[in-house]
Write an enzyme that holds these catalytic residues in place. Sequence first.
Site, short mmCIF file in Angstrom:
data_model
loop_
_atom_site.label_atom_id
_atom_site.label_comp_id
_atom_site.label_asym_id
_atom_site.label_seq_id
_atom_site.Cartn_x
_atom_site.Cartn_y
_atom_site.Cartn_z
N LYS A 78 0.86 -1.18 0.00
CA LYS A 78 0.00 0.00 0.00
C LYS A 78 0.90 1.23 0.00
O LYS A 78 1.91 1.25 0.73
CB LYS A 78 -0.90 -0.02 1.24
CG LYS A 78 -1.88 1.13 1.32
CD LYS A 78 -2.79 1.01 2.54
CE LYS A 78 -3.84 2.10 2.59
NZ LYS A 78 -4.72 1.97 3.77
N SER A 153 -9.66 1.98 2.79
CA SER A 153 -8.77 2.70 1.91
C SER A 153 -7.72 1.83 1.20
O SER A 153 -7.11 2.30 0.24
CB SER A 153 -8.05 3.78 2.72
OG SER A 153 -7.22 3.19 3.70
N SER A 177 -9.89 -0.29 7.06
CA SER A 177 -9.31 -0.25 5.71
C SER A 177 -8.58 -1.49 5.24
O SER A 177 -8.20 -1.56 4.07
CB SER A 177 -8.35 0.94 5.60
OG SER A 177 -9.10 2.11 5.38
N1 GLN Z 1 -13.21 4.44 6.15
C1 GLN Z 1 -12.55 4.92 7.30
C2 GLN Z 1 -12.11 6.36 7.09
O1 GLN Z 1 -12.39 6.88 6.08
C3 GLN Z 1 -11.39 4.04 7.66
C4 GLN Z 1 -10.17 4.31 6.87
C5 GLN Z 1 -9.01 3.50 7.31
O2 GLN Z 1 -9.15 2.50 8.03
N2 GLN Z 1 -7.84 3.94 6.92
O3 GLN Z 1 -11.51 6.94 7.91
#
Ligand code: GLN
Length: 498
Positions: A78, A153, A177
């Site tokens: 990532k 994400s 994410s």
């Molecule tokens: N969807 C969540 C956010 O937008 C989690 C994102 C994540 O775990 N990086 O913050």
Amino acid sequence: MSVIHEWSVAELSRQLRAKAVSSVEVVQHLLSRAQTHAALGSFLHLDSDGALMQAKAADAQRSAGESRPLLGVPIAHKDVFVTRDMPTTAGSKMLAGYQSPFTATVVQHLSDAGAVSLGKLNCDEFAMGSGNENSAYGAVKNPWDTRRVPGGSSGGSAAAVAARLVPAATGTDTGGSIRQPAAFCGITGIKPTYGLCSRYGMVAFASSLDQAGPMARTAEDCALLLSAMAGPDLDRDATSLDVPKRDFTLTLDQPRVGATADKPLKGLRVGLPKEFFGAGLSTDVNAAVQAALQQLTELGATLVDISLPRTALSIPVYYIIAPAEASSNLSRFDGVRYGHRAAHYSDLIDMYQKTRTEGFGDEVKRRILIGTYVLSHGYYDAYYLQAQKIRRLIANDFQAAFQQCDVIAGPVAPTVAWHLGDKANDPVANYLADIFTLSTSLAGLPGMSLPAGFGEGGMPVGLQLVGNYLKEDELLHTAHQFQQITSWHNAGPKEFVL
Ligand code: GLN
């Protein structure tokens, strides 16, 4: 050769060890697949030369008698892990062209274990999002239906693994994410206990929540990767846990006390929080999850009704705490030390303003505004402090639940992957979709997502398992046993298999 991309990490490892194939051959095959499927948008950077060099070195080490399990196995990262040999963008224009002077611990650990890094994977900008549509470098498409989001994400990681471009990838999970994109793309992912994997070199979003973890097709592969990724890094990450490194593959098949060969999960109490199965959960996801729960009982587990009464509060609490931390973390992007700097400005303040206006996307700006607001004098007590108190109560609720059960199970997300564009301009709709993953992150508990069937539109559904602190072994064992009697994890999107 056409089946190479169908091999799991474990299978690849066996084939490499048997010298049925070389790492160079595997890497060449996957690099050409990544190029063929570039339209998926999962790779932000493909490091062909670097990967071939690493593969050659791995093959040489094998000829010299080395046989570590990840030696020569290709993976990708990532793009929030900084890498000295590849650019790092965190999905943001702010870091376009940024080259880190050092490599993240997790990446280094995998490289030390012999894994070959193919490149960097797309993600929501600074890991803020649930659909990967917040990336400054374009949306990633879900390989199961390219009109849909892969989740976020870590959307590039999930899509690349599902499309068989890589057998495994790293991801990060701040509020879901790793688990949600894994669910949306029909793969397996684990977010370990907060602090198990070092945060050193992970571009910071919300430091009290951020955690790295592996995403792969099977629980066994996740165990292989996590064994390399995890481990104390006390000098470089103050929140790193001082727990010894362990081999998570050793416990995958270890019988539970009192279990039998045909009932390997006998004695395992699986808690079902009633708040995870109420209104808002779509019928297709519920049906797949219920069928998976039945399969756990066939393996000998017993289902127990439990309650996590503050589940609904996890959304406001997370969307106060995470932006608060983000607003502080992202203050470092000021055009002075890293990345983008506006080309024209009149004075220092003007330079800051223009740089940040140009460099950050809308969702990131929204979070900085919210975070600054909830931390500001006069609102701190009402929002941030209050959220911290409720965070503690949410963690306490889990401890009460773990008096009645060993693991908690439920859906990962209320629906299957939605269509690109459907929620792109509706931040609150995105936030609400995180309802089942946020509380685990707020409590710092390990959680995992594993393929559990299909729902609307033939899209994958994930089963979530949450364990108590440092119970990654129990989660991986349960998931691995589930994957011995199910084959959802072997299913792949038609266009991308064989
Ligand atoms: N969807 C969540 C956010 O937008 C989690 C994102 C994540 O775990 N990086 O913050």
